[in-house]
Design a protein around this motif. Structure first.
Motif, mmCIF file in Angstrom:
data_model
loop_
_atom_site.group_PDB
_atom_site.id
_atom_site.type_symbol
_atom_site.label_atom_id
_atom_site.label_comp_id
_atom_site.label_asym_id
_atom_site.label_seq_id
_atom_site.Cartn_x
_atom_site.Cartn_y
_atom_site.Cartn_z
ATOM 1 N N ALA B 62 0.839 -1.205 0.000
ATOM 2 C CA ALA B 62 0.000 0.000 0.000
ATOM 3 C C ALA B 62 0.877 1.260 0.000
ATOM 4 O O ALA B 62 0.541 2.262 -0.631
ATOM 5 C CB ALA B 62 -0.930 -0.007 1.217
ATOM 6 N N ILE B 63 2.017 1.187 0.679
ATOM 7 C CA ILE B 63 2.949 2.321 0.699
ATOM 8 C C ILE B 63 3.526 2.552 -0.694
ATOM 9 O O ILE B 63 3.505 3.665 -1.226
ATOM 10 C CB ILE B 63 4.084 2.079 1.722
ATOM 11 C CG1 ILE B 63 3.523 2.026 3.151
ATOM 12 C CG2 ILE B 63 5.173 3.140 1.593
ATOM 13 C CD1 ILE B 63 4.533 1.589 4.209
ATOM 14 N N TYR B 65 2.381 1.511 -3.559
ATOM 15 C CA TYR B 65 1.290 1.870 -4.473
ATOM 16 C C TYR B 65 1.117 3.384 -4.501
ATOM 17 O O TYR B 65 1.003 4.006 -5.552
ATOM 18 C CB TYR B 65 0.014 1.169 -3.985
ATOM 19 C CG TYR B 65 -1.255 1.464 -4.759
ATOM 20 C CD1 TYR B 65 -1.558 0.770 -5.924
ATOM 21 C CD2 TYR B 65 -2.172 2.402 -4.292
ATOM 22 C CE1 TYR B 65 -2.739 1.012 -6.613
ATOM 23 C CE2 TYR B 65 -3.355 2.654 -4.973
ATOM 24 C CZ TYR B 65 -3.634 1.962 -6.133
ATOM 25 O OH TYR B 65 -4.807 2.205 -6.802
ATOM 26 N N GLU B 66 1.135 3.978 -3.324
ATOM 27 C CA GLU B 66 0.939 5.425 -3.245
ATOM 28 C C GLU B 66 2.184 6.190 -3.687
ATOM 29 O O GLU B 66 2.080 7.212 -4.367
ATOM 30 C CB GLU B 66 0.533 5.803 -1.816
ATOM 31 C CG GLU B 66 -0.265 7.071 -1.762
ATOM 32 C CD GLU B 66 -0.976 7.249 -0.428
ATOM 33 O OE1 GLU B 66 -1.912 6.479 -0.148
ATOM 34 O OE2 GLU B 66 -0.580 8.140 0.336
ATOM 35 N N GLU B 67 3.365 5.689 -3.304
ATOM 36 C CA GLU B 67 4.607 6.334 -3.751
ATOM 37 C C GLU B 67 4.638 6.426 -5.277
ATOM 38 O O GLU B 67 4.990 7.457 -5.849
ATOM 39 C CB GLU B 67 5.846 5.550 -3.288
ATOM 40 C CG GLU B 67 6.206 5.687 -1.808
ATOM 41 C CD GLU B 67 6.787 7.056 -1.426
ATOM 42 O OE1 GLU B 67 7.166 7.830 -2.330
ATOM 43 O OE2 GLU B 67 6.839 7.341 -0.214
ATOM 44 N N ASP B 70 1.641 8.606 -6.849
ATOM 45 C CA ASP B 70 1.749 10.040 -6.599
ATOM 46 C C ASP B 70 2.680 10.727 -7.595
ATOM 47 O O ASP B 70 2.724 11.946 -7.675
ATOM 48 C CB ASP B 70 2.239 10.312 -5.163
ATOM 49 C CG ASP B 70 1.085 10.247 -4.161
ATOM 50 O OD1 ASP B 70 -0.065 10.050 -4.602
ATOM 51 O OD2 ASP B 70 1.340 10.394 -2.958
ATOM 52 N N GLU B 174 10.558 2.751 -0.023
ATOM 53 C CA GLU B 174 9.945 4.015 -0.442
ATOM 54 C C GLU B 174 10.914 5.039 -1.010
ATOM 55 O O GLU B 174 10.467 5.970 -1.680
ATOM 56 C CB GLU B 174 9.104 4.641 0.664
ATOM 57 C CG GLU B 174 9.742 4.777 2.003
ATOM 58 C CD GLU B 174 9.277 3.673 2.947
ATOM 59 O OE1 GLU B 174 9.970 2.643 2.973
ATOM 60 O OE2 GLU B 174 8.278 3.837 3.644
ATOM 61 N N LYS B 250 3.129 7.557 4.464
ATOM 62 C CA LYS B 250 2.223 6.894 3.526
ATOM 63 C C LYS B 250 1.839 5.539 4.086
ATOM 64 O O LYS B 250 2.602 4.981 4.849
ATOM 65 C CB LYS B 250 2.919 6.737 2.158
ATOM 66 C CG LYS B 250 2.906 8.011 1.341
ATOM 67 C CD LYS B 250 3.492 7.764 -0.025
ATOM 68 C CE LYS B 250 3.242 8.887 -1.002
ATOM 69 N NZ LYS B 250 3.720 10.207 -0.625
ATOM 70 N N PRO B 251 0.678 5.005 3.720
ATOM 71 C CA PRO B 251 -0.326 5.538 2.808
ATOM 72 C C PRO B 251 -1.273 6.510 3.510
ATOM 73 O O PRO B 251 -1.521 6.389 4.699
ATOM 74 C CB PRO B 251 -1.097 4.296 2.376
ATOM 75 C CG PRO B 251 -1.019 3.391 3.558
ATOM 76 C CD PRO B 251 0.318 3.665 4.205
ATOM 77 N N ARG B 252 -1.764 7.469 2.734
ATOM 78 C CA ARG B 252 -2.745 8.415 3.260
ATOM 79 C C ARG B 252 -4.155 8.073 2.816
ATOM 80 O O ARG B 252 -5.115 8.337 3.520
ATOM 81 C CB ARG B 252 -2.390 9.832 2.831
ATOM 82 C CG ARG B 252 -1.152 10.348 3.557
ATOM 83 C CD ARG B 252 -0.781 11.732 3.087
ATOM 84 N NE ARG B 252 0.393 12.203 3.781
ATOM 85 C CZ ARG B 252 0.369 12.896 4.915
ATOM 86 N NH1 ARG B 252 -0.775 13.179 5.491
ATOM 87 N NH2 ARG B 252 1.486 13.309 5.475
ATOM 88 N N PRO B 254 -5.302 4.691 1.341
ATOM 89 C CA PRO B 254 -5.123 3.339 0.785
ATOM 90 C C PRO B 254 -6.431 2.804 0.197
ATOM 91 O O PRO B 254 -7.508 3.144 0.690
ATOM 92 C CB PRO B 254 -4.714 2.507 2.000
ATOM 93 C CG PRO B 254 -5.281 3.240 3.170
ATOM 94 C CD PRO B 254 -5.261 4.701 2.802
#
Lengths: 191, 621
Positions: B62-63, B65-67, B70, B174, B250-252, B254
């Motif tokens: 999930a971390i 994915y957002e990195e 974004d 990350e 992160k994640p903010r 998810p």
């Protein structure tokens, strides 16, 4: 009372998954919700009868207890931002205490069955002894008339047969689960 | 989306209703980014090699994915191992494994990132590649095939599956992910030519391990005689560590699982690393040092997560959450703010002491079912071996506190097969459980308490003090289970054990070498989902091992000598080999090693003394 639809891929969400999604959307709606007690407080809410997997719906309902006077416009907007694609809230209503509860009036389901050779409407009871399974009704349609259902949508949920006739002037077939029979609904198709 | 790929569209319209829980394959989760594939930037798909319900609970992906999402120039989709009915249907219909959100086959992405969380998912990795139609071996892939990239704790010894990865990332992802994405974009814009040259360039990024750039030499007895880096590849490859976690939040938002997942809650990662120094624990060694996030940041972030997901439980996660220096104020602030919103705050990993139990009951509501404590062992001698500071009194007090707070169901975790363990140590587990049932309520019997005892078999892991140790054999495990079966016939107590053969296979793969590659491939051809007991078959693995002339006992039951070169010798998790060896000797002597958060530095090698150090939110060392 929340009126919502569920179509496209979202039709493949089970009843339980749909409930989860809607509860989360309610939690994000900004409304002052009433919760059950316990370690995992649940939003106090009830739903219209379960839809079989794969069946879309144009007008389903859920009731949730709220405190105070929520900003309905804002709630709709926020809930729609918090629902998966294919699901959406069409209207919100604050129900006074004397109005009958969803479970008291949700008696009939009206389904639109689309097949290779046209569309027909099917009605069946959702509650009690008269309530049959949609799958059996579709099977009967196939056996009797060779109707191969490609897409099935629950158009709405109604309290009485008259209500259906008022809103849907086309011909409607009623599935009588007890007899295992399909019959033309009296008075339908007149308009 | 889902447009453009016709057979898949038809599949979703006509066939998806036939499989169990189709919600797992829809990709319409709330907070799913659903970014389109890009022509110039890096298109990634992050894969958890197990089913949706497990994969969606994983924080690491999930971390990332957002990195990735974004970034303007890149996108990340998600994929999981479909359940068996879906696997069969896809194969029958000729549908390759696809990214859930884009519905684009995995083979059309630039990068397929697979996390290695557990040895028993290694066959699943190959199953995923074969469902996707991607050539299994890195050596067989062409320039146009995706880069198959691994990460997670398994990357600290990925040797049994090393041949199937183009490269792996060691440590925290990350920061390094951005360096990778930049490199992929550049390579893509230059026309994706010369895959070998590209991999050599990747090898110069710290934390990147390219297996094809290391040649392993073996002795006649099967041990490694040397690992030779080729073409200037680094020796060793060092793990990446984020120095200051307050800079990486992160994640903010998810994606929220549509189908109920195993940990159906939001995770707020309060810190990383643990320096308690339990000698069996790989996480405690490889995630060092301890880096706590600040209390105010976590307080705001936790509330943000709740409002971004609508979740009903916020879990303060870490390797040992009660150790967070500001745990009481943080937990109290969050539970005060969230209680009104019907959200519970929970602590998933508790120490076995009354402080933790009291803390658990102070935050939010009291959950009267399911308190889990992990004493691991029952005899004082073994506690000294594993460096777990705990007495019978601590455990009895923790149980007593929980009982008084209203818990009536508790779960205790124990391990069997630790180095130096004797049958008396196993009997001690029964004795301790009996004592809890006799005097767990402040000296009296805790009436109505239901105790569930869960017993796993110790599997020595790389980069731990016990990497030299032997694992017990199947008959030895059976004997220990028999002692427990006899000794735990106590009213109110039930016990469960890990399938012996599963732990044995885990042992083969955990300290395995590259010679196991064909074995994993052969076993995967005959099945997958090894961590689902209904699909696990030790026979399938035994036959595969036999076919390649490998003896599982050699990997599992052999104690290694001080000089042995491990198959993972070229990979560094920070902690030094000499520190681990000292710890192994101290374990055998039963000597303690203090926690460096509160005592002197043990010079384990995880810190650099400047940026990468223990960082505590409450101040102090």
């Amino acid at each position: 009372m929340v009126k919502y639809y569920k179509k496209g891929d979202a039709a493949f969400l089970s009843h339980r998954e749909t409930m989860r999604v809607l509860e989360r959307a309610l939690r994000r709606s900004g409304a002052d919700l009433v919760f059950t007690s316990g370690f995992h407080p649940r939003v106090k809410m009830s739903f219209s009868p379960a839809l079989p997997l794969g069946v879309a719906a144009e007008a389903e309902y859920l009731e949730a207890a709220v405190e105070g006077e929520p900003d309905l416009e804002e709630m709709i907007k926020r809930m729609n931002d918090a629902l998966p694609e294919g699901m959406g809230v069409t209207s919100l209503q604050v129900m006074p205490g004397y109005m009958p509860k969803l479970s008291r009036w949700a008696r009939y389901g009206l389904y639109r069955v689309e097949g290779g050779n046209g569309t027909l409407h099917l009605c069946m009871r959702l509650d009690g002894e008269g309530g049959g399974r949609l799958r059996d009704a579709l099977q009967l349609l196939k056996e009797r008339w060779g109707v191969e259902a490609e897409a099935v949508t629950r158009v709405g949920i109604y309290a009485s047969r008259d209500e259906i006739l008022e809103e849907n002037p086309g011909k409607v077939y009623f599935y009588h689960a007890g007899k295992g029979e399909l019959e033309e609904m009296e008075g339908s198709g007149a308009g | 989306m889902g447009d453009g790929v016709d057979p898949l569209n038809m599949f979703f319209k006509r066939d998806i209703g036939q499989v169990s829980k189709p919600g797992r394959y829809l990709g319409i989760e709330v907070n799913a980014r659903r970014k389109p594939l890009s022509a110039s930037g890096a298109n990634c798909v992050l894969v958890y090699p197990d089913v949706y319900e497990i994969g969606m609970s994983h924080l690491g992906l999930a971390i990332l994915y957002e990195e990735i999402n974004d970034r303007q120039d890149s996108m990340a989709d998600r994929a999981y191992l479909p359940w068996v009915d879906m696997q069969e249907l896809m194969e029958r219909k000729g549908i390759p494994l696809f990214g859930l959100e884009s519905r684009v086959p995995l083979g059309l992405f630039d990068l397929v990132g697979i996390t290695l969380q557990h040895e028993l998912t290694y066959a699943n990795v190959l199953r995923i590649l074969s469902l996707a139609g991607i050539p299994l071996r890195s050596a067989e892939r062409r320039d146009s095939d995706p880069l198959v990239v691994g990460g997670g704790p398994g990357a600290y010894n990925p040797e049994p599956v090393a041949d199937f990865f183009d490269f792996l990332l060691l440590g925290e992802g990350e920061e390094v992910i951005h360096e990778i994405l930049d490199a992929v974009r550049e390579w893509k814009q230059a026309g994706k030519k010369d895959r070998g040259g590209f991999l050599r360039r990747c090898a110069s990024i710290p934390g990147v391990y390219v297996p094809s750039l290391y040649r392993v030499h073996y002795r006649a007895d099967g041990t490694v005689s040397g690992i030779e880096p080729l073409e200037g590849a680094p020796m060793p490859v060092r793990k990446r560590v984020v120095a200051d976690l307050d800079q990486k939040v992160k994640p903010r938002r998810p994606p929220v699982p549509l189908v109920e997942s195993v940990h159906d809650r939001c995770s707020l990662e309060i810190f990383r690393g643990c320096t308690r120094g339990c000698r069996f624990c790989q996480a405690g060694m490889v995630y060092r040092p301890v880096r706590e996030r600040s209390e105010d940041l976590l307080h705001g972030w936790g509330r943000e997560l709740v409002s971004a997901t609508g979740c009903d439980e916020l879990s303060l996660s870490s390797l040992s959450s009660a150790d967070y220096t500001r745990i009481i104020p943080l937990a109290e602030r969050l539970s005060r703010d969230l209680e009104r919103k019907g959200v519970a705050v929970s602590l998933p990993s508790l120490r076995t002491d009354s402080f933790s139990v009291e803390l658990a009951s102070r935050v939010g509501r009291i959950r009267k079912t399911g308190l889990t404590l992990a004493p691991e062992v029952a005899s004082p001698r073994l506690r000294a071996v594993i460096n777990k500071e705990l007495s019978d009194r601590d455990l009895l007090e923790a149980v007593g506190a929980a009982y008084r707070e209203g818990w009536r169901k508790m779960k205790l975790y124990f391990m069997v097969g630790l180095p130096g363990e004797e049958e008396g140590d196993v009997e001690a587990i029964c004795g301790l459980v009996r004592r809890i049932m006799r005097e767990g309520d402040g000296g009296g019997p805790p009436r109505g308490l239901r105790l569930s005892v869960s017993v796993s078999t110790f599997v020595p892991k790389p980069h731990t003090p016990f990497q030299w140790a032997r694992q017990i054999s199947l008959p030895e495990t059976a004997r220990r289970h028999f002692i427990l079966k006899e000794g735990l016939r106590i009213k109110g107590v039930t016990w469960k054990w890990h399938t012996r053969e599963m732990s044995y296979l885990e042992g083969v793969l955990a300290r395995g070498d590259r010679r196991l590659g064909p074995v994993v491939e052969a076993a995967a051809r005959e099945g997958c989902l090894d961590n689902w007991s209904e699909f696990f078959s030790w026979d399938r693995w035994r036959r595969a091992l036999e076919r390649y002339g490998l003896d599982p006992a050699w990997y599992v039951e052999r104690e290694r000598g001080e000089e042995e070169i491990f198959p993972w010798e070229h990979l560094s998790a920070g902690v030094k080999r000499s520190f681990l060896w000292e710890e192994y000797l101290k374990a055998l002597r039963g000597e303690p090693t203090p926690d460096c958060r509160y005592a002197d530095c043990m010079d384990c090698g995880a810190c650099d003394g400047k940026e990468i150090v223990n960082r505590l939110a409450g101040g102090g060392r």
